[in-house]
Design a protein around this motif. Sequence first.
Motif, PDB file in Angstrom:
ATOM      1  N   SER A   1      29.930  27.039  50.457  1.00  0.00           N
ATOM      2  CA  SER A   1      30.193  27.469  49.041  1.00  0.00           C
ATOM      3  C   SER A   1      30.275  28.805  48.914  1.00  0.00           C
ATOM      4  CB  SER A   1      28.567  27.105  48.236  1.00  0.00           C
ATOM      5  OG  SER A   1      28.470  27.755  47.352  1.00  0.00           O
ATOM      6  N   THR A   2      29.968  29.754  49.627  1.00  0.00           N
ATOM      7  CA  THR A   2      30.408  31.174  49.765  1.00  0.00           C
ATOM      8  C   THR A   2      31.694  31.219  50.074  1.00  0.00           C
ATOM      9  OG1 THR A   2      28.124  31.655  50.561  1.00  0.00           O
ATOM     10  CG2 THR A   2      29.602  33.492  50.780  1.00  0.00           C
ATOM     11  N   ALA A   3      32.276  30.392  51.113  1.00  0.00           N
ATOM     12  CA  ALA A   3      33.680  30.627  51.360  1.00  0.00           C
ATOM     13  C   ALA A   3      34.345  30.072  50.150  1.00  0.00           C
ATOM     14  CB  ALA A   3      33.980  29.707  52.698  1.00  0.00           C
ATOM     15  N   ASP A   4      34.098  28.900  49.424  1.00  0.00           N
ATOM     16  CA  ASP A   4      34.850  28.466  48.559  1.00  0.00           C
ATOM     17  C   ASP A   4      34.943  29.482  47.170  1.00  0.00           C
ATOM     18  OD1 ASP A   4      35.377  26.161  49.702  1.00  0.00           O
ATOM     19  OD2 ASP A   4      33.733  25.005  48.683  1.00  0.00           O
ATOM     20  N   GLN A   5      33.821  29.930  47.013  1.00  0.00           N
ATOM     21  CA  GLN A   5      33.820  31.114  45.966  1.00  0.00           C
ATOM     22  C   GLN A   5      34.618  32.244  46.359  1.00  0.00           C
ATOM     23  OE1 GLN A   5      29.626  32.022  45.376  1.00  0.00           O
ATOM     24  NE2 GLN A   5      29.133  30.187  44.137  1.00  0.00           N
TER      25      GLN A   5
ATOM     26  N   LEU B   1      37.706  33.459  44.319  1.00  0.00           N
ATOM     27  CA  LEU B   1      37.972  34.752  43.810  1.00  0.00           C
ATOM     28  C   LEU B   1      39.168  35.473  44.257  1.00  0.00           C
ATOM     29  CD1 LEU B   1      34.404  36.303  43.772  1.00  0.00           C
ATOM     30  CD2 LEU B   1      35.845  35.917  41.990  1.00  0.00           C
ATOM     31  N   ALA B   2      39.213  35.221  45.731  1.00  0.00           N
ATOM     32  CA  ALA B   2      40.725  35.770  46.183  1.00  0.00           C
ATOM     33  C   ALA B   2      41.844  35.405  45.608  1.00  0.00           C
ATOM     34  CB  ALA B   2      40.465  35.633  47.596  1.00  0.00           C
ATOM     35  N   LEU B   3      41.823  33.956  45.376  1.00  0.00           N
ATOM     36  CA  LEU B   3      43.142  33.493  44.613  1.00  0.00           C
ATOM     37  C   LEU B   3      43.217  33.959  43.361  1.00  0.00           C
ATOM     38  CD1 LEU B   3      42.781  29.695  45.987  1.00  0.00           C
ATOM     39  CD2 LEU B   3      44.432  31.486  46.780  1.00  0.00           C
ATOM     40  N   GLN B   4      42.126  34.105  42.769  1.00  0.00           N
ATOM     41  CA  GLN B   4      42.140  34.910  41.476  1.00  0.00           C
ATOM     42  C   GLN B   4      43.119  36.162  41.547  1.00  0.00           C
ATOM     43  OE1 GLN B   4      38.610  34.800  39.581  1.00  0.00           O
ATOM     44  NE2 GLN B   4      38.652  32.526  39.024  1.00  0.00           N
TER      45      GLN B   4
END
Length: 177
Positions: free
Chosen positions: A143-147, A151-154
Amino acid sequence: MPIVPPAAMAAPLLLATEGFGIDLDILNGNLVNLAILIPVLFWFLKGFLGGILSRRREAILQDLHGAESRLSEATAQLEKAKAELAAARETARTILKDGQARADAIRAEGEQRTIAEMARLQEEAKADTDSEARRISNELLSSTADQAIALALQDLPGALSHQKQTKLLVATIHSLG
């Protein structure tokens, strides 16, 4: 009436019968009669009573021998029964000791199985706890990695230029393989 002695009364009888008779004169007749009667009785009774007494003696001796043999048999059987009783008591003691030892062994085995089962259940509980903790940890990491990726993709399209994005892609491809 005058008293007449018995010898005087018997005297006319002796005179009337001239042959064999009983002389009631105690001093003269009884000694002769006893001298004749005793040997005749002795001779007659010796054979008759002797045979009866001999047969009775043999019967008593046979009964005594039979009783002695039955006594010896009974004594032998008693000794045999005592020996069998002692052997049966020893066998009972052995069976009792073996039963107690077996009961102790079964009890100890049951305790060991219970302890082993408790240890196994504790290990399973620990393994389940560890598995659940890893699953939760993996979910949190995922979940942390997905978040972080979201965020990084944004932020990434505006933060990297086209050249930097190309460099990053080339470096990633080289690192993969």
